[in-house]
Scaffold this motif. Structure first.
Motif, PDB file in Angstrom:
ATOM      1  N   LEU A 176      54.336  49.332  30.936  1.00  0.00           N
ATOM      2  CA  LEU A 176      55.165  49.204  29.061  1.00  0.00           C
ATOM      3  C   LEU A 176      54.124  50.567  28.251  1.00  0.00           C
ATOM      4  CD1 LEU A 176      56.389  46.048  27.786  1.00  0.00           C
ATOM      5  CD2 LEU A 176      56.881  47.384  28.267  1.00  0.00           C
ATOM      6  N   PRO A 177      54.712  51.190  27.414  1.00  0.00           N
ATOM      7  CA  PRO A 177      53.906  52.020  26.910  1.00  0.00           C
ATOM      8  C   PRO A 177      52.838  51.411  25.682  1.00  0.00           C
ATOM      9  CG  PRO A 177      56.413  52.293  26.316  1.00  0.00           C
ATOM     10  CD  PRO A 177      55.884  51.603  27.474  1.00  0.00           C
ATOM     11  N   GLY A 178      52.293  51.985  25.875  1.00  0.00           N
ATOM     12  CA  GLY A 178      50.857  51.122  24.218  1.00  0.00           C
ATOM     13  C   GLY A 178      50.298  50.138  25.431  1.00  0.00           C
ATOM     14  N   ALA A 179      50.381  49.816  27.072  1.00  0.00           N
ATOM     15  CA  ALA A 179      49.663  49.081  27.656  1.00  0.00           C
ATOM     16  C   ALA A 179      48.549  49.376  28.188  1.00  0.00           C
ATOM     17  CB  ALA A 179      50.797  47.770  28.472  1.00  0.00           C
ATOM     18  N   ALA A 180      48.052  48.860  28.062  1.00  0.00           N
ATOM     19  CA  ALA A 180      46.552  49.253  29.365  1.00  0.00           C
ATOM     20  C   ALA A 180      46.776  49.241  30.688  1.00  0.00           C
ATOM     21  CB  ALA A 180      45.614  48.297  29.325  1.00  0.00           C
ATOM     22  N   GLY A 181      46.343  49.902  31.560  1.00  0.00           N
ATOM     23  CA  GLY A 181      46.812  49.646  33.047  1.00  0.00           C
ATOM     24  C   GLY A 181      46.578  49.089  34.027  1.00  0.00           C
ATOM     25  N   PRO A 182      46.669  48.540  35.445  1.00  0.00           N
ATOM     26  CA  PRO A 182      46.024  47.616  35.834  1.00  0.00           C
ATOM     27  C   PRO A 182      44.487  46.684  35.506  1.00  0.00           C
ATOM     28  CG  PRO A 182      45.937  49.342  37.206  1.00  0.00           C
ATOM     29  CD  PRO A 182      46.424  49.789  36.359  1.00  0.00           C
ATOM     30  N   LEU A 183      45.096  45.139  35.362  1.00  0.00           N
ATOM     31  CA  LEU A 183      43.344  44.391  35.420  1.00  0.00           C
ATOM     32  C   LEU A 183      42.862  44.901  36.387  1.00  0.00           C
ATOM     33  CD1 LEU A 183      45.176  40.931  34.740  1.00  0.00           C
ATOM     34  CD2 LEU A 183      44.557  42.920  32.910  1.00  0.00           C
ATOM     35  N   ASP A 184      41.110  45.316  35.841  1.00  0.00           N
ATOM     36  CA  ASP A 184      40.124  44.716  36.682  1.00  0.00           C
ATOM     37  C   ASP A 184      40.253  43.765  37.712  1.00  0.00           C
ATOM     38  OD1 ASP A 184      37.683  43.150  35.090  1.00  0.00           O
ATOM     39  OD2 ASP A 184      38.828  44.365  33.865  1.00  0.00           O
ATOM     40  N   PRO A 185      39.954  43.349  38.507  1.00  0.00           N
ATOM     41  CA  PRO A 185      39.547  42.706  39.623  1.00  0.00           C
ATOM     42  C   PRO A 185      38.851  41.565  38.827  1.00  0.00           C
ATOM     43  CG  PRO A 185      38.521  44.274  40.996  1.00  0.00           C
ATOM     44  CD  PRO A 185      38.997  44.949  38.962  1.00  0.00           C
ATOM     45  N   GLU A 186      38.004  41.399  37.889  1.00  0.00           N
ATOM     46  CA  GLU A 186      36.995  40.178  37.053  1.00  0.00           C
ATOM     47  C   GLU A 186      38.019  39.483  36.446  1.00  0.00           C
ATOM     48  OE1 GLU A 186      34.454  37.591  36.395  1.00  0.00           O
ATOM     49  OE2 GLU A 186      34.649  38.291  37.858  1.00  0.00           O
ATOM     50  N   ASP A 187      38.937  40.996  35.710  1.00  0.00           N
ATOM     51  CA  ASP A 187      39.952  39.935  34.645  1.00  0.00           C
ATOM     52  C   ASP A 187      40.934  39.214  35.089  1.00  0.00           C
ATOM     53  OD1 ASP A 187      38.541  41.103  32.291  1.00  0.00           O
ATOM     54  OD2 ASP A 187      39.737  42.810  31.993  1.00  0.00           O
ATOM     55  N   ASP A 188      41.582  39.545  36.613  1.00  0.00           N
ATOM     56  CA  ASP A 188      42.787  39.014  36.907  1.00  0.00           C
ATOM     57  C   ASP A 188      42.208  37.906  38.210  1.00  0.00           C
ATOM     58  OD1 ASP A 188      44.584  38.976  38.779  1.00  0.00           O
ATOM     59  OD2 ASP A 188      44.096  40.132  39.849  1.00  0.00           O
ATOM     60  N   ARG A 189      41.166  37.703  38.188  1.00  0.00           N
ATOM     61  CA  ARG A 189      40.400  36.869  38.859  1.00  0.00           C
ATOM     62  C   ARG A 189      40.523  35.397  37.565  1.00  0.00           C
ATOM     63  NH1 ARG A 189      36.751  33.859  38.173  1.00  0.00           N
ATOM     64  NH2 ARG A 189      35.225  35.021  37.381  1.00  0.00           N
ATOM     65  N   ARG A 190      39.586  35.614  37.176  1.00  0.00           N
ATOM     66  CA  ARG A 190      39.754  35.278  35.435  1.00  0.00           C
ATOM     67  C   ARG A 190      41.780  34.899  34.431  1.00  0.00           C
ATOM     68  NH1 ARG A 190      35.880  37.248  30.985  1.00  0.00           N
ATOM     69  NH2 ARG A 190      38.010  38.472  31.310  1.00  0.00           N
ATOM     70  N   LEU A 191      42.607  35.155  34.943  1.00  0.00           N
ATOM     71  CA  LEU A 191      43.587  35.173  34.171  1.00  0.00           C
ATOM     72  C   LEU A 191      44.110  34.096  35.159  1.00  0.00           C
ATOM     73  CD1 LEU A 191      45.896  35.604  31.989  1.00  0.00           C
ATOM     74  CD2 LEU A 191      46.931  37.566  34.380  1.00  0.00           C
ATOM     75  N   ARG A 192      43.824  34.110  36.709  1.00  0.00           N
ATOM     76  CA  ARG A 192      44.785  33.269  37.853  1.00  0.00           C
ATOM     77  C   ARG A 192      44.124  31.982  37.670  1.00  0.00           C
ATOM     78  NH1 ARG A 192      48.092  36.209  41.315  1.00  0.00           N
ATOM     79  NH2 ARG A 192      47.484  38.344  41.355  1.00  0.00           N
ATOM     80  N   GLU A 193      42.719  31.790  36.930  1.00  0.00           N
ATOM     81  CA  GLU A 193      41.854  30.719  37.148  1.00  0.00           C
ATOM     82  C   GLU A 193      42.655  29.378  35.890  1.00  0.00           C
ATOM     83  OE1 GLU A 193      37.352  31.188  36.990  1.00  0.00           O
ATOM     84  OE2 GLU A 193      37.894  31.549  39.493  1.00  0.00           O
ATOM     85  N   ASP A 194      42.281  31.005  35.059  1.00  0.00           N
ATOM     86  CA  ASP A 194      43.365  30.030  33.487  1.00  0.00           C
ATOM     87  C   ASP A 194      44.754  29.891  33.945  1.00  0.00           C
ATOM     88  OD1 ASP A 194      43.001  29.269  30.604  1.00  0.00           O
ATOM     89  OD2 ASP A 194      43.644  30.686  30.487  1.00  0.00           O
ATOM     90  N   LEU A 195      45.081  30.640  33.960  1.00  0.00           N
ATOM     91  CA  LEU A 195      47.184  29.726  34.718  1.00  0.00           C
ATOM     92  C   LEU A 195      46.769  28.649  35.543  1.00  0.00           C
ATOM     93  CD1 LEU A 195      48.132  33.397  35.291  1.00  0.00           C
ATOM     94  CD2 LEU A 195      48.763  31.685  33.025  1.00  0.00           C
ATOM     95  N   ALA A 196      46.172  28.791  36.667  1.00  0.00           N
ATOM     96  CA  ALA A 196      45.727  27.161  37.701  1.00  0.00           C
ATOM     97  C   ALA A 196      45.699  26.083  37.100  1.00  0.00           C
ATOM     98  CB  ALA A 196      45.105  27.805  38.213  1.00  0.00           C
ATOM     99  N   ARG A 197      44.743  26.117  35.947  1.00  0.00           N
ATOM    100  CA  ARG A 197      44.271  25.272  34.479  1.00  0.00           C
ATOM    101  C   ARG A 197      45.504  24.688  33.668  1.00  0.00           C
ATOM    102  NH1 ARG A 197      39.986  27.581  32.341  1.00  0.00           N
ATOM    103  NH2 ARG A 197      39.292  28.825  33.595  1.00  0.00           N
ATOM    104  N   ARG A 198      46.460  25.959  33.688  1.00  0.00           N
ATOM    105  CA  ARG A 198      47.292  25.152  32.600  1.00  0.00           C
ATOM    106  C   ARG A 198      48.035  24.568  33.284  1.00  0.00           C
ATOM    107  NH1 ARG A 198      47.392  29.128  27.710  1.00  0.00           N
ATOM    108  NH2 ARG A 198      45.184  29.383  27.224  1.00  0.00           N
ATOM    109  N   ALA A 199      48.671  25.056  34.658  1.00  0.00           N
ATOM    110  CA  ALA A 199      49.803  24.594  35.063  1.00  0.00           C
ATOM    111  C   ALA A 199      49.905  23.015  35.787  1.00  0.00           C
ATOM    112  CB  ALA A 199      49.559  25.371  36.674  1.00  0.00           C
TER     113      ALA A 199
END
Length: 165
Positions: A142-165
């Motif tokens: 989307l316009p104004g959004a940053a590029g793809p996530l770096d690997p560290e942020d991607d790992r943290r996001l996946r862990e956070d989503l796994a905890r909430r599910a």
């Protein structure tokens, strides 16, 4: 879609538009060529020159004299076009409800179908482009959004989503 298929679609669309315009014009030409005049039809196509209303609803003395004149012409066996020409000769072109299709008045008959055809052609040309451009940008961020996530942020996001599910 292949270029050959697009070209074929454009040709079919153009022929359809031409057929539609021909159908709109031809019934008017066929109705004018009738051999016998009908009082009601002539009365609906003519205006009262005094009150500028359709002759079918006008109640002025001039309207009654126009109706009597039309009945005389019908009794003489004149066709509808001959009666209209006769009325124009006596009362002027203002007696006709529809302007004659000649000269500048021809614009009234040509312009609406031409505008419709141009609008359809414009949509047929631009809609595929708009659809293609939305497909191309659908995968982009989307316009104004940053590029793809770096690997560290991607790992943290996946862990956070796994905890909430």
């Amino acid at each position: 879609m292949s270029p050959r298929r697009r070209r074929r679609r454009r040709i079919v669309t153009a022929l359809s538009a031409a057929l539609l315009m021909a159908c709109c014009v031809c019934p008017a030409a066929g109705a004018a060529a009738r051999s016998h005049a009908d009082f009601i039809q002539v009365q609906n196509d003519v205006m009262c020159v005094a009150c500028h209303e359709p002759l079918a609803v006008a109640q002025s003395p001039e309207a009654f004299s126009e109706r009597a004149y039309i009945r005389q012409l019908i009794a003489q066996g004149l066709t509808r076009t001959q009666i209209e020409k006769n009325l124009v000769a006596n009362y002027g072109p203002a007696v006709l409800a529809k302007p004659p299709a000649e000269g500048f008045n021809l614009v009234i008959y040509i312009l609406p179908p031409a505008v419709l055809a141009i609008g359809i052609a414009f949509l047929l040309y631009t809609l595929p482009k708009w659809r293609r451009s939305t497909r191309v940008t659908a995968g982009a961020p989307l316009p104004g959004a940053a590029g793809p996530l770096d690997p560290e942020d991607d790992r943290r996001l996946r862990e956070d989503l796994a905890r909430r599910a």
